[in-house]
Design an enzyme around this catalytic site. Structure first.
Site, PDB file in Angstrom:
ATOM      1  N   LYS A  45       0.840  -1.203   0.000  1.00 32.85           N
ATOM      2  CA  LYS A  45       0.000   0.000   0.000  1.00 32.85           C
ATOM      3  C   LYS A  45       0.874   1.252   0.000  1.00 32.85           C
ATOM      4  CE  LYS A  45      -0.351   0.092   5.069  1.00 32.85           C
ATOM      5  NZ  LYS A  45      -1.264   0.126   6.222  1.00 32.85           N
ATOM      6  N   ARG A 142     -10.183   0.756  14.776  1.00 31.42           N
ATOM      7  CA  ARG A 142     -10.386   1.267  13.416  1.00 31.42           C
ATOM      8  C   ARG A 142     -11.535   0.482  12.792  1.00 31.42           C
ATOM      9  NH1 ARG A 142      -4.398   1.674  10.732  1.00 31.42           N
ATOM     10  NH2 ARG A 142      -4.877  -0.530  10.429  1.00 31.42           N
ATOM     11  N   HIS A 172      -6.135  -6.750  13.367  1.00 36.76           N
ATOM     12  CA  HIS A 172      -4.865  -6.015  13.331  1.00 36.76           C
ATOM     13  C   HIS A 172      -4.451  -5.642  14.746  1.00 36.76           C
ATOM     14  CE1 HIS A 172      -1.680  -3.845  11.320  1.00 36.76           C
ATOM     15  NE2 HIS A 172      -1.932  -2.763  12.046  1.00 36.76           N
ATOM     16  N   ARG A 228       1.025 -10.902   7.451  1.00 36.71           N
ATOM     17  CA  ARG A 228       1.122  -9.708   6.604  1.00 36.71           C
ATOM     18  C   ARG A 228       2.461  -9.032   6.866  1.00 36.71           C
ATOM     19  NH1 ARG A 228      -3.897  -9.251   9.135  1.00 36.71           N
ATOM     20  NH2 ARG A 228      -3.165  -7.459  10.358  1.00 36.71           N
ATOM     21  N   TYR A 274      15.230  31.840   3.870  1.00 37.59           N
ATOM     22  CA  TYR A 274      14.090  32.638   4.315  1.00 37.59           C
ATOM     23  C   TYR A 274      14.161  32.928   5.812  1.00 37.59           C
ATOM     24  CZ  TYR A 274      11.903  31.613  -0.193  1.00 37.59           C
ATOM     25  OH  TYR A 274      11.622  31.521  -1.533  1.00 37.59           O
ATOM     26  N   CYS A 322      13.864  25.210   1.806  1.00 37.71           N
ATOM     27  CA  CYS A 322      12.928  25.856   0.879  1.00 37.71           C
ATOM     28  C   CYS A 322      12.084  24.799   0.162  1.00 37.71           C
ATOM     29  CB  CYS A 322      13.698  26.696  -0.129  1.00 37.71           C
ATOM     30  SG  CYS A 322      14.900  27.815   0.602  1.00 37.71           S
ATOM     31  N   ASP A 324      12.171  23.836  -2.961  1.00 35.76           N
ATOM     32  CA  ASP A 324      12.892  23.026  -3.930  1.00 35.76           C
ATOM     33  C   ASP A 324      14.379  22.898  -3.643  1.00 35.76           C
ATOM     34  OD1 ASP A 324      10.474  23.061  -5.701  1.00 35.76           O
ATOM     35  OD2 ASP A 324      11.012  25.179  -5.808  1.00 35.76           O
TER      36      ASP A 324
END
Length: 393
Positions: A45, A142, A172, A228, A274, A322, A324
């Site tokens: 997942k 859940r 679970h 699992r 910044y 930042c 990027d």
């Protein structure tokens, strides 16, 4: 071939995925269980926890997994469209209106509601049966049924309906990755009792499963017909606390790297990034890296003592990260284009996923998941580049 793969992406920041490590991790668990006849579900997942769902699925199947787990129907459909034919279970909720689609693609779904089953029947009237796994909530809070009478009613409904194939029963664990196992014991005993409901009514399902990575690694004697394998198939311990309790060594499969885009010497008193939150204390060599929070490398890395590795040495982040780009302080002048390791091994030094998680006060699961898709994934098998995935190309 190698040059063609290198031309599949056009930036100097990338993730390296070791497919052989994934295969070995799954193989080690398979070997632990093969004499018990217990099958391994590889959980892929969230795009294989950021590693790549399709690629991780293929590697896990080579390693001995026979079943795949995903969170949502979309993820299962993607695997089918890419040619995966092995059984797949959707661990989250699927809309009842999509039951026929799931059935047509031979995708099993999780069920935990009689109302859902009745709604799904209306769209399955003229279709092949839908494989379902009944989810019990034994303490996670859940998805899942809690009441024994309701579990009995739903089980009988599935068993007696021609529209459903009762393929599995599962739960679970909430605390299997903790040293204290009292709550885990309570959940396990409750699940054993709930599974007897099916036995008492003569209902047999192929797959009964409760063990996640932590439980599968720590308590192999308590497995049912399937376990699992999620976080640990990628070479990561479910928690730092139990790392020393694992039955075999896990091999991390994920490394994050970039390069020096620019190197410059700044005099004392120069502000960086910044907010001008960092000011050079003397003449300093500053390197700019082409990675930022849009890539999933969030700003907290620069406020919590974060470092990278360059030529085997640590270099700290300076100033705010930042969108990027980000900056590091170098111990000496370095050549532009020099490889910088954010996660992984550099010479005799390493920065592990656990190191990064500790820095950010989170868990190792989260780190690879948030590295965005605009960071290309390079897949290696036995040390050789096998494929490249760059979704934004």
């Amino acid at each position: 071939m190698q040059s063609e793969l290198m031309n599949a992406y056009y930036r100097d920041t990338w993730v390296e995925i070791n497919l052989t490590a994934i295969e070995r991790n799954v193989r080690s668990l398979y070997e632990l269980y093969k004499d018990k006849g217990t099958e391994v579900m590889a959980v892929v997942k969230a795009d294989g926890y950021g590693h790549g769902a399709y690629e991780a699925a293929q590697a896990s199947l080579v390693g001995g997994a026979t079943f795949l787990g995903v969170a949502i129907l979309d993820e299962a459909i993607e695997l089918r469209r890419k040619g995966i034919t092995e059984p797949i279970l959707v661990l989250g909720r699927t809309r009842p209106t999509d039951a026929a689609l799931a059935a047509s693609m031979k995708i099993a779904v999780t069920v935990f509601s009689l109302t859902w089953l009745k709604e799904a029947e209306t769209v399955l009237k003229s279709n092949e049966p839908l494989s379902v796994h009944l989810k019990c909530d034994t303490g996670m809070g859940r998805l899942g049924l809690i009441d024994q009478a309701e579990i009995e009613t739903v089980s009988l409904f599935i068993h007696q309906s021609e529209h459903f194939d009762f393929e599995g029963l599962y739960t679970h664990f909430a605390t299997a990755d903790e040293i204290e196992i009292e709550y885990y014991d309570e959940q396990f005993q409750q699940f054993k009792e709930l599974s007897k409901i099916l036995e008492d009514h003569g209902i047999s399902v192929p797959y009964v499963h409760c063990a996640n990575s932590a439980a599968a690694l720590r308590f192999p004697e308590r497995a049912f017909s399937m376990v699992r394998f999620g976080i640990s198939m990628y070479g990561l311990s479910p928690s730092p606390e139990i790392k020393e309790l694992l039955p075999f060594k896990l091999e991390p499969a994920f490394a994050l790297k970039t390069t020096l885009a620019q190197v410059k010497k700044l005099p004392e008193g120069k502000a960086i990034s910044y907010g001008a939150t960092y000011v050079t204390k003397q003449d300093e060599w500053i390197g700019t890296l082409p990675i930022g929070y849009a890539d999933g490398w969030i700003r907290s890395h620069s406020t919590n003592g974060g470092t990278v590795l360059i030529d085997g040495e640590e270099a700290p982040f300076v100033g705010r990260i930042c969108m990027d780009q980000c900056m590091i302080r170098l111990s000496a002048q370095k050549h532009e284009g020099t490889v910088v390791t954010l996660i992984g091994v550099d010479q005799s030094s390493s920065i592990t996923m656990d190191d990064v998680a500790k820095r950010l006060e989170t868990i190792n699961y989260e780190i690879p998941c948030v590295i965005s898709k605009r960071v290309p994934r390079l897949y290696y098998r036995d040390g050789i580049l096998a494929s490249v995935k760059n979704p934004i190309q």
